[in-house]
Enzyme design. Sequence first.
Site, PDB file in Angstrom:
ATOM      1  N   CYS A  77       0.857  -1.187   0.000  1.00  0.00           N
ATOM      2  CA  CYS A  77       0.000   0.000   0.000  1.00  0.00           C
ATOM      3  C   CYS A  77       0.888   1.230   0.000  1.00  0.00           C
ATOM      4  O   CYS A  77       1.597   1.490   0.978  1.00  0.00           O
ATOM      5  CB  CYS A  77      -0.905  -0.010   1.235  1.00  0.00           C
ATOM      6  SG  CYS A  77      -1.967   1.445   1.392  1.00  0.00           S
ATOM      7  N   CYS A 192      -0.867   3.015  -6.664  1.00  0.00           N
ATOM      8  CA  CYS A 192      -1.801   2.412  -5.717  1.00  0.00           C
ATOM      9  C   CYS A 192      -1.976   0.979  -6.179  1.00  0.00           C
ATOM     10  O   CYS A 192      -2.237   0.742  -7.367  1.00  0.00           O
ATOM     11  CB  CYS A 192      -3.141   3.148  -5.702  1.00  0.00           C
ATOM     12  SG  CYS A 192      -4.428   2.336  -4.705  1.00  0.00           S
ATOM     13  N   HIS A 194      -4.256  -1.048  -5.946  1.00  0.00           N
ATOM     14  CA  HIS A 194      -5.567  -1.371  -6.508  1.00  0.00           C
ATOM     15  C   HIS A 194      -5.608  -1.159  -8.023  1.00  0.00           C
ATOM     16  O   HIS A 194      -6.327  -1.866  -8.736  1.00  0.00           O
ATOM     17  CB  HIS A 194      -6.653  -0.487  -5.878  1.00  0.00           C
ATOM     18  CG  HIS A 194      -7.016  -0.847  -4.488  1.00  0.00           C
ATOM     19  ND1 HIS A 194      -6.213  -0.561  -3.411  1.00  0.00           N
ATOM     20  CD2 HIS A 194      -8.106  -1.467  -3.980  1.00  0.00           C
ATOM     21  CE1 HIS A 194      -6.793  -0.982  -2.302  1.00  0.00           C
ATOM     22  NE2 HIS A 194      -7.939  -1.536  -2.620  1.00  0.00           N
TER      23      HIS A 194
END
EC number: 5.1.1.3
Length: 277
Positions: A77, A192, A194
């Site tokens: 992260c 990121c 994601h």
Amino acid sequence: MTKTELKPILVFDSGIGGLTVLREARVLMPERHFIYVADDAGFPYGGWEEGALKERVIALFGRLLAELDPEICIIACNTAFTLVGADLRAAYPQMTFVGTVPAIKPAAERTRSGLVSVLATPGTVKRAYTRDLIQSFASQCHVRLVGSENLARMAEAYIRGDALADEAVLAEIEPCFVEAEGKRTDIVVLACTHYPFMSNVFRRLAPWPVDWLDPAEAIARRARSLVPLPNGFEPLNGEDPAIFTSGRPDFATRRLMQGFGLRVMADAVSADRRERI
């Protein structure tokens, strides 16, 4: 060291984006079990006040390290590591932390136009850590920092199978595309974990082709270099555990975890402890 003595690798993220890193790490460390930890009770991290987020993550790791005793921890992260990485290492000096930072150095090395964009959360964009990376490794480039308020949530929904409007996605990535003096952005750093899940969507909607830089493999290689490889190991089979700090992952998330060879643990972090996070 026998197979049964090998400690697991802990992979931590605010949500399910860290699965991109887990996927690569498993390829490089087939002899290890992994524990995936998602702090979904605190998701998304991008909008947190810095002091509160730092306190939360440090306290959470105190419990995770005591209960799980991993070999190393991969912080998958950007937002968490750029803020708390140094504090985690200071608080738990006996543990090795592998961090995730924006891949600005490789972007600066690869760009031909000199125009690079960093697509991140607002938290990562405002960190001094990120600006120090630019100053150290990309001072010769024009680097645009794009902090998306919505894209991490959109990526979580997309990973779970929800439909997203093209217009909504384009609105988040369009600021990454810069034209100046006859040149165009040619690299977008996905800062990121994601975001790589949506890379095919980004490519389809992009105003022109760019290199979408995913750091997951580099993070996994770094972790592999720090983990001892035993003699005569055999690849492991079976599911690895996944921990959600909310204790309430929905059905779609549980199904996704199964697709990644993970089983959700019902009581790995007890409820009374979660309430104090």
